[in-house]
Every structure is written in C-alpha cells, then in structure tokens.
Design a protein around this motif. Structure first.
Motif, mmCIF file in Angstrom:
data_model
loop_
_atom_site.group_PDB
_atom_site.id
_atom_site.type_symbol
_atom_site.label_atom_id
_atom_site.label_comp_id
_atom_site.label_asym_id
_atom_site.label_seq_id
_atom_site.Cartn_x
_atom_site.Cartn_y
_atom_site.Cartn_z
ATOM 1 N N UNK A 144 33.519 -15.449 19.682
ATOM 2 C CA UNK A 144 33.630 -15.158 21.117
ATOM 3 C C UNK A 144 33.714 -16.442 21.929
ATOM 4 N N UNK A 145 32.893 -17.426 21.587
ATOM 5 C CA UNK A 145 32.890 -18.699 22.315
ATOM 6 C C UNK A 145 34.232 -19.401 22.199
ATOM 7 N N UNK A 146 34.814 -19.394 21.007
ATOM 8 C CA UNK A 146 36.104 -20.046 20.803
ATOM 9 C C UNK A 146 37.204 -19.307 21.541
ATOM 10 N N UNK A 147 37.164 -17.985 21.509
ATOM 11 C CA UNK A 147 38.188 -17.194 22.196
ATOM 12 C C UNK A 147 38.081 -17.369 23.710
ATOM 13 N N UNK A 148 36.883 -17.352 24.234
ATOM 14 C CA UNK A 148 36.706 -17.486 25.688
ATOM 15 C C UNK A 148 37.113 -18.868 26.189
ATOM 16 N N UNK A 149 37.038 -19.867 25.302
ATOM 17 C CA UNK A 149 37.462 -21.218 25.671
ATOM 18 C C UNK A 149 38.976 -21.383 25.600
ATOM 19 N N UNK A 150 39.666 -20.377 25.079
ATOM 20 C CA UNK A 150 41.119 -20.429 24.990
ATOM 21 C C UNK A 150 41.643 -21.295 23.869
#
Length: 220
Positions: A100-106
């Motif tokens: 989730x953290x990686x996805x939210x950071x784009x």
C-alpha cells in the motif's frame, strides 16, 4: 525517490504465506505417486519452478523422469494447489501495508513469481491486482526461471526501469540469486529457508515498517 525506480515483489513466502499451502500439495502429490516427501526434501524446493519440482518428486519416489511423467505430475500439483489457492491466502507480516505504501507513493511495482499464471491469478484474488503495474509468472520467462536472472530482468524491462534502480523483495535462495544476477538490490525477508549473505542483499525479519523511504535507503 533517491534513485529508486521500482519495486519488484516475489509472491510465495514473501507477500503471502502460501508456501504452507504448497507443502500440502507437494506432500499429497508425493503420496499420489506412491512415495513420501520428507520435510528436508521439501525445503529444497522452496522457490523452485513447476517442471523442476515435478522432476524432483519423481526422483524422490523412484519413478522415471520422462517428459510425460513430469507433465502428469505437474498437472496433479496444479490441481491440488488450485483448490488451496482458491481460498483467501494468509498475508506475511507487514506485506499488505508495504504494498500500500509503495502504491500510494506512485512508485512502479512488478510481481515476479515462479508460480504459473493460472495459479498466480487465483492468488491475486487475495493479494489484489491493483498493487502491480505488471506481473511476471513462472511460465512466461522462456523456461529461464529463478535463479536465472530473466524473471527480474523481464519485470524491470516491462516497467522501463534499469534493474540497478530496482529493489527486489525476496524470501528464498533461488529468488535472491535471480534478483542479484539481474542487477537489483534485494531486501531479503527469510521465511522457510535461510538465505546466504552476499552482495546487494539486505536482511530484515519482516516487512513491518517498510515504506518508500526505507526502500530507497537500501540503494545507498
């Protein structure tokens, strides 16, 4: 991103604790073949692809390793594993939050797994397809499965990112060797079997607390 271009994620044993389900399928298939797979023998198969696994099972039970027998054994493993993967898979600690953290950071992400496409699609029903820009499966690498570098090279190629700017997240020796050979830095989260120290390998006990700054710091 301090040079970090993408994250390449292994699946079994890294994101989900599906190796325990593979245990069931492999032990049952060995019995179906008329033999028995020991725990020590099973551990040598962590991170292995389907054809190699099938051939090894045939050797263990004392059957001829022919193309037909390998195909038949692989079919039985797939059948048993599909039934297990069709249920919700247990997450590894911190894995969902890290994704989730990686996805939210784009930041671009690829799933790079030795598991074949049909079984991977079942697993993605639990994990979630939206976490990944691309997926590379064990039957999509021209026969060059982990520990060959091709799976991770293909993941980086599909994302358009230099492997040297990628962090691979792995739990097994074959997967770690594959990612290192491809030029990636590897975050190793050992699960069922130990991974030897070596170049471009950083070890942690779990993915708890892993976010993009933590991953970027691994590139030095």
């Amino acid at each position: 991103m301090d040079g970090l271009g993408a994250v390449l994620w292994d699946m079994d044993g890294t994101l989900v604790d599906s190796e325990k389900l593979w245990d069931i399928a492999l032990y049952e298939t060995a019995e179906w073949l008329g033999g028995r797979l020991s725990e020590e023998q099973r551990m040598t198969l962590v991170g292995s692809n389907m054809d190699d696994t099938s051939a090894y099972l045939l050797e263990v039970v004392g059957r001829p390793v022919t193309p037909e027998a390998v195909a038949s054994t692989g079919g039985e493993i797939r059948r048993r594993t599909a039934g297990l993967f069709d249920d919700e898979l247990p997450w590894r600690p911190g894995a969902r939050e890290a994704l989730t953290a990686v996805r939210e950071a784009g930041l671009p992400s690829a799933l790079v797994t030795s598991t074949e496409r049909a079984l991977t699609e079942l697993a993605l029903n639990t994990i979630g397809r939206d976490f990944f820009d691309v997926t590379v499966c064990g039957d999509e690498v021209e026969g060059h499965n982990k520990p060959h570098p091709r799976p991770y090279l293909k993941g980086a190629e599909l994302l358009g990112v230099d492997p040297a700017r990628c962090i691979a997240v792995e739990d097994s020796p074959p997967g770690t060797e594959s990612a290192v050979a491809a030029g990636c830095t590897v975050l190793v989260i050992p699960n069922d079997v130990p991974v030897a120290p070596g170049e471009r390998r950083v070890f942690r006990d779990s993915l708890v607390g892993i976010d993009v700054p933590a991953l970027a710091a691994l590139l030095g």
